[in-house]
Design a protein around this motif. Structure first.
Motif, mmCIF file in Angstrom:
data_model
loop_
_atom_site.group_PDB
_atom_site.id
_atom_site.type_symbol
_atom_site.label_atom_id
_atom_site.label_comp_id
_atom_site.label_asym_id
_atom_site.label_seq_id
_atom_site.Cartn_x
_atom_site.Cartn_y
_atom_site.Cartn_z
ATOM 1 N N PHE A 85 0.840 -1.541 0.087
ATOM 2 C CA PHE A 85 -0.070 -0.074 -0.107
ATOM 3 C C PHE A 85 0.941 1.446 -0.107
ATOM 4 O O PHE A 85 2.121 1.149 0.626
ATOM 5 N N ASP A 86 0.694 2.625 -0.835
ATOM 6 C CA ASP A 86 1.237 3.232 -0.607
ATOM 7 C C ASP A 86 0.267 3.927 0.886
ATOM 8 O O ASP A 86 -0.781 4.244 0.498
ATOM 9 N N LEU A 87 1.223 4.473 1.815
ATOM 10 C CA LEU A 87 0.555 5.060 3.210
ATOM 11 C C LEU A 87 0.368 5.918 3.607
ATOM 12 O O LEU A 87 0.419 6.537 4.274
ATOM 13 N N GLY A 88 0.331 6.948 2.308
ATOM 14 C CA GLY A 88 1.209 8.364 2.539
ATOM 15 C C GLY A 88 1.831 8.977 4.039
ATOM 16 O O GLY A 88 3.031 8.745 3.715
ATOM 17 N N ASP A 89 0.745 9.778 4.556
ATOM 18 C CA ASP A 89 1.277 10.707 5.728
ATOM 19 C C ASP A 89 1.421 9.682 6.935
ATOM 20 O O ASP A 89 2.284 9.851 7.647
ATOM 21 N N MET A 90 1.078 7.985 6.385
ATOM 22 C CA MET A 90 1.776 7.005 8.117
ATOM 23 C C MET A 90 2.624 6.232 7.136
ATOM 24 O O MET A 90 3.260 6.131 8.728
ATOM 25 N N GLU A 91 3.747 7.073 6.569
ATOM 26 C CA GLU A 91 4.314 6.248 5.801
ATOM 27 C C GLU A 91 5.884 6.608 7.456
ATOM 28 O O GLU A 91 6.161 8.026 7.857
ATOM 29 N N GLY A 92 6.168 5.726 8.359
ATOM 30 C CA GLY A 92 7.477 6.068 8.848
ATOM 31 C C GLY A 92 6.878 6.393 10.293
ATOM 32 O O GLY A 92 8.200 6.483 10.982
ATOM 33 N N LYS A 93 6.006 6.501 9.871
ATOM 34 C CA LYS A 93 5.313 6.791 11.337
ATOM 35 C C LYS A 93 4.835 5.446 12.695
ATOM 36 O O LYS A 93 4.865 4.231 12.212
ATOM 37 N N LYS A 94 5.088 5.626 13.619
ATOM 38 C CA LYS A 94 5.058 4.309 15.119
ATOM 39 C C LYS A 94 3.644 4.457 14.760
ATOM 40 O O LYS A 94 2.490 5.546 14.973
ATOM 41 N N PHE A 95 3.265 3.129 15.433
ATOM 42 C CA PHE A 95 1.780 2.222 14.917
ATOM 43 C C PHE A 95 0.958 3.723 16.493
ATOM 44 O O PHE A 95 0.453 3.894 16.086
ATOM 45 N N VAL A 96 2.146 3.542 17.455
ATOM 46 C CA VAL A 96 1.486 3.855 18.686
ATOM 47 C C VAL A 96 1.123 5.191 18.657
ATOM 48 O O VAL A 96 0.269 5.997 19.119
ATOM 49 N N ALA A 100 -2.574 7.218 18.779
ATOM 50 C CA ALA A 100 -3.776 8.520 19.224
ATOM 51 C C ALA A 100 -3.336 8.960 18.618
ATOM 52 O O ALA A 100 -4.678 9.688 18.818
ATOM 53 N N ARG A 101 -3.399 9.842 16.966
ATOM 54 C CA ARG A 101 -3.819 11.067 16.781
ATOM 55 C C ARG A 101 -4.170 10.733 15.420
ATOM 56 O O ARG A 101 -5.702 11.528 15.492
ATOM 57 N N ILE A 102 -5.047 9.858 15.118
ATOM 58 C CA ILE A 102 -6.375 9.391 13.749
ATOM 59 C C ILE A 102 -6.392 7.889 14.457
ATOM 60 O O ILE A 102 -6.444 7.059 13.611
ATOM 61 N N PRO A 103 -7.131 7.769 15.636
ATOM 62 C CA PRO A 103 -7.803 6.234 15.582
ATOM 63 C C PRO A 103 -8.454 5.550 14.977
ATOM 64 O O PRO A 103 -8.519 4.080 14.355
ATOM 65 N N PHE A 109 -8.165 0.622 8.738
ATOM 66 C CA PHE A 109 -6.912 0.138 7.950
ATOM 67 C C PHE A 109 -6.495 -1.403 9.335
ATOM 68 O O PHE A 109 -6.715 -1.945 8.028
ATOM 69 N N ARG A 110 -6.185 -1.784 10.334
ATOM 70 C CA ARG A 110 -6.126 -2.741 10.388
ATOM 71 C C ARG A 110 -7.643 -3.606 10.475
ATOM 72 O O ARG A 110 -7.040 -4.860 10.581
ATOM 73 N N GLN A 111 -8.891 -3.099 11.423
ATOM 74 C CA GLN A 111 -10.609 -4.519 11.537
ATOM 75 C C GLN A 111 -10.864 -4.096 10.725
ATOM 76 O O GLN A 111 -11.701 -4.801 10.907
ATOM 77 N N GLU A 112 -11.388 -2.917 10.474
ATOM 78 C CA GLU A 112 -12.827 -2.448 9.591
ATOM 79 C C GLU A 112 -12.159 -2.725 7.772
ATOM 80 O O GLU A 112 -12.712 -0.859 7.968
ATOM 81 N N ASP A 117 -11.097 5.074 4.958
ATOM 82 C CA ASP A 117 -10.692 5.961 3.889
ATOM 83 C C ASP A 117 -9.694 6.640 3.757
ATOM 84 O O ASP A 117 -8.813 7.637 4.739
ATOM 85 N N ALA A 118 -9.036 6.306 2.778
ATOM 86 C CA ALA A 118 -7.401 6.734 2.331
ATOM 87 C C ALA A 118 -6.968 7.784 2.304
ATOM 88 O O ALA A 118 -6.270 8.566 2.632
ATOM 89 N N THR A 119 -7.940 8.303 1.908
ATOM 90 C CA THR A 119 -8.179 10.171 1.360
ATOM 91 C C THR A 119 -7.476 11.143 2.187
ATOM 92 O O THR A 119 -6.978 12.163 2.304
ATOM 93 N N LYS A 120 -7.909 10.418 3.856
ATOM 94 C CA LYS A 120 -7.795 11.439 5.449
ATOM 95 C C LYS A 120 -5.740 10.767 5.551
ATOM 96 O O LYS A 120 -5.219 11.665 5.743
#
Length: 216
Positions: A85-96, A100-103, A109-112, A117-120
């Motif tokens: 996946f192209d993960l956009g703004d999530m690239e290189g950021k920690k899961f935790v 906290a920021r975009i629950p 992404f992980r469960q449902e 909404d990938a545009t976010k």
């Protein structure tokens, strides 16, 4: 036809709990070289005709090491459709941190996945990944002898989406079998125009207890 899907070996970012998509990458851990060797032993008696890999380094290196360990002259082809996946703004950021920021985004992404909404995050949708990956696999299958075995090396999230879609699973249910572990093996058969699941996320050959950072 037998299709053997492999998730790449564990990387530094996997260990650190960072999102690693199509625009992020980090080196394989030393332990991954060992695990890939164990995977080669698992596959040694399977007559693999051709190997295909995502061009992203962590996947390509996994494929190269695996083929070296198998000690057979198996051709390897890079396929853009097998990228993560192209993960956009999530690239290189920690899961935790992202939880906290975009629950809502992370939960989807992980469960449902139907609610994702990938545009976010300026990233790639499940629909996009499924189309490009399934188109690529169907092209590979169409040009391969029906009694052949092929190897496909890709990435955790993309593999879950592409494999489940090949099996006819709806986007809402893509996570029904759970995730895929680093250096894992998932086996599908293709017969009479239909894909069927033989084994999901096989890891017993790794001879170790998996950690939470091993599976996505």
């Amino acid at each position: 036809m037998d299709l053997y899907f492999v998730r790449h070996g564990k990387t530094e970012w996997n260990l650190e709990g960072k999102y690693q998509g199509s625009h992020g990458d980090s080196p394989l851990l030393p332990e991954s070289i060992h695990d890939i060797g164990l995977l080669a032993k698992r596959l040694k008696n399977i007559p693999i005709r051709h190997a295909y890999s995502s061009p992203i380094l962590r996947a390509r290196r996994t494929a190269e090491i695996l083929l070296e360990d198998l000690g057979k002259k198996i051709p390897l082809t890079e396929v853009d459709g097998l990228k993560e996946f192209d993960l956009g703004d999530m690239e290189g950021k920690k899961f935790v941190d992202l939880e906290a920021r975009i629950p809502d985004v992370i939960h989807a992404f992980r469960q449902e996945p139907a609610k994702y909404d990938a545009t976010k995050i300026h990233g790639e949708s499940f629909e996009s990944v499924i189309k490009r990956s399934n188109d690529a696999i169907n092209r590979i299958v169409a040009k391969t002898d029906p009694d052949a075995s092929i190897l496909l090396v890709s990435h955790g999230a993309a593999l879950v989406a592409m494999i489940q879609a090949l099996l006819g699973t709806k986007i809402a249910d893509l996570r029904k079998n759970g995730g895929l572990s680093n250096s894992s093996l998932t086996h599908l058969k293709y017969e009479n125009g239909k894909y069927s699941l033989v084994k999901w996320n096989e890891t017993k050959f790794l001879n170790k207890k998996l950690e939470s950072t091993d599976t996505i």
